[in-house]
Design a protein around this motif. Structure first.
Motif, PDB file in Angstrom:
ATOM      1  N   THR A 187       0.808  -1.461  -8.641  1.00 61.77           N
ATOM      2  CA  THR A 187       0.375  -2.313  -7.358  1.00 61.77           C
ATOM      3  C   THR A 187      -1.551  -0.904  -6.781  1.00 61.77           C
ATOM      4  N   THR A 217      -8.413  -5.309   5.718  1.00 57.06           N
ATOM      5  CA  THR A 217      -7.760  -5.885   6.029  1.00 57.06           C
ATOM      6  C   THR A 217      -6.323  -5.716   4.379  1.00 57.06           C
ATOM      7  N   ASP A 218      -7.772  -5.187   3.279  1.00 50.90           N
ATOM      8  CA  ASP A 218      -7.392  -4.752   1.562  1.00 50.90           C
ATOM      9  C   ASP A 218      -6.200  -3.479   2.690  1.00 50.90           C
ATOM     10  N   PRO A 220      -4.462  -1.897   4.918  1.00 51.17           N
ATOM     11  CA  PRO A 220      -3.690  -2.238   5.212  1.00 51.17           C
ATOM     12  C   PRO A 220      -2.280  -3.723   4.480  1.00 51.17           C
ATOM     13  N   LYS A 221      -2.919  -4.244   4.080  1.00 52.00           N
ATOM     14  CA  LYS A 221      -1.866  -4.695   2.661  1.00 52.00           C
ATOM     15  C   LYS A 221      -1.549  -4.214   2.032  1.00 52.00           C
ATOM     16  N   TYR A 222      -2.239  -3.067   0.840  1.00 54.47           N
ATOM     17  CA  TYR A 222      -2.003  -2.466   0.197  1.00 54.47           C
ATOM     18  C   TYR A 222      -1.026  -1.436   0.410  1.00 54.47           C
ATOM     19  N   GLY A 224       0.515  -1.039   3.152  1.00 53.17           N
ATOM     20  CA  GLY A 224       2.427  -1.616   3.637  1.00 53.17           C
ATOM     21  C   GLY A 224       3.001  -2.299   1.711  1.00 53.17           C
ATOM     22  N   PHE A 225       2.052  -2.875   1.240  1.00 52.59           N
ATOM     23  CA  PHE A 225       3.468  -2.525  -0.185  1.00 52.59           C
ATOM     24  C   PHE A 225       3.794  -1.022  -1.302  1.00 52.59           C
ATOM     25  N   TYR A 273       1.026   5.113   7.940  1.00 51.18           N
ATOM     26  CA  TYR A 273       2.433   4.548   6.942  1.00 51.18           C
ATOM     27  C   TYR A 273       3.103   5.856   6.787  1.00 51.18           C
TER      28      TYR A 273
END
Length: 301
Positions: A187, A217-218, A220-222, A224-225, A273
């Motif tokens: 990830t 975009t990217d 927050p996505k990563y 979060g992952f 996070y």
């Protein structure tokens, strides 16, 4: 904090830890009874142990230690990082040279593993203007490359990381913990690919625009992952399991590359996070890492 055991014949019996007092360091002694290795670990006064392994003063010294080491096979080493003594008698006498550019990028995690482990290595930082002339002397025409003992070259950044994590027992204690480490690695690789979409842009205005898009975009996505993986597989401030692994350093390096810990200035994205933020605070307070962060070269990426 040091691992502690007495006359154990299996490293798995040395998982207990103890807090040392001021002026003490971690130690490990390994002797051999026939074909059986016998481990003793704990805290030792710095004066009795000699300079910690990998310090600028050199390896452990002292007449009694030298005498015991001369009667090989035997190991007696000391170190200063939390929990570091589980691994120090496995490092042997390997010599390492890391070839990478003069910035953090894909080489920083390897540097931080070595620093955490008090493992001496030669950090060869290549200037961009010199790269075309030497590019084709490397195995796959790319760096980083880790040279081991002057005879073996390991290429690809995460192959290097996994090699060192296995060598130093930083890959997790169970197959499931190792799976979580691998998920965090893969990830983070994807996350870093997204970071490069803005980080490598030279034009300031275009860089700022692409960075702003990334943060919406990217990033927050990563993040979060990664946070979800730490929630599922980690305990306390550890990214995986209830002990230090390479994943703790991995998250520090690749979150830093994203700049989420400082963007936007008034309210950094990383604060949303909490698991990642708490893990980051833990890592940067580890003595060996704190010393490295305070002294490493300042580079833009």
């Amino acid at each position: 904090m040091c691992h502690v055991c007495t006359s154990a014949t299996d490293l798995s019996s040395c998982q207990a830890t103890t807090m040392c007092t001021a002026g003490q360091v971690c130690f490990t002694e390994v002797s051999h009874m026939g074909n059986t290795s016998v481990y003793s670990m704990g805290c030792s006064d710095l004066q009795q142990c000699g300079p910690p392994v990998g310090s600028i003063m050199g390896p452990v010294i002292g007449r009694s230690v030298d005498a015991r080491q001369a009667a090989a096979p035997y190991c007696h080493n000391c170190c200063t990082a939390p929990g570091c003594n589980l691994n120090i008698c496995k490092s042997g006498n390997d010599t390492y040279r890391l070839f990478y550019f003069d910035f953090r990028g894909r080489g920083e995690l390897t540097r931080m593993i070595f620093k955490y482990m008090d493992q001496p290595f030669t950090d060869i930082r290549i200037n961009f203007q010199d790269w075309p002339a030497i590019k084709y002397t490397f195995p796959q025409y790319v760096i980083p490359v880790l040279e081991v003992d002057g005879r073996v070259n390991i290429t690809q950044s995460m192959a290097i990381v996994r090699y060192l994590a296995r060598k130093y027992d930083l890959y997790g204690r169970t197959e499931m913990e190792m799976a979580y480490v691998d998920q965090l690695i893969e990830t983070s690789v994807d996350f870093f690919a997204a970071v490069q979409k803005f980080a490598l842009i030279q034009d300031p205005q275009e860089n700022a625009a692409k960075k702003a898009e990334f943060m919406k975009t990217d990033a927050p996505k990563y993040l979060g992952f990664l946070d979800d993986l730490v929630k599922a597989g980690g305990h306390g401030h550890f990214a995986v399991g209830n002990a230090f692994t390479v994943a703790d350093l991995l998250l520090y390096v690749y979150v830093e590359a994203s700049q989420a810990q400082k963007t936007p200035i008034e309210s950094p994205l990383l604060a949303n996070y909490t698991r990642l933020a708490n893990n980051r605070k833990y890592v940067e307070q580890i003595p060996n890492i704190a010393a490295y962060l305070a002294s490493r070269p300042v580079t833009p990426i």
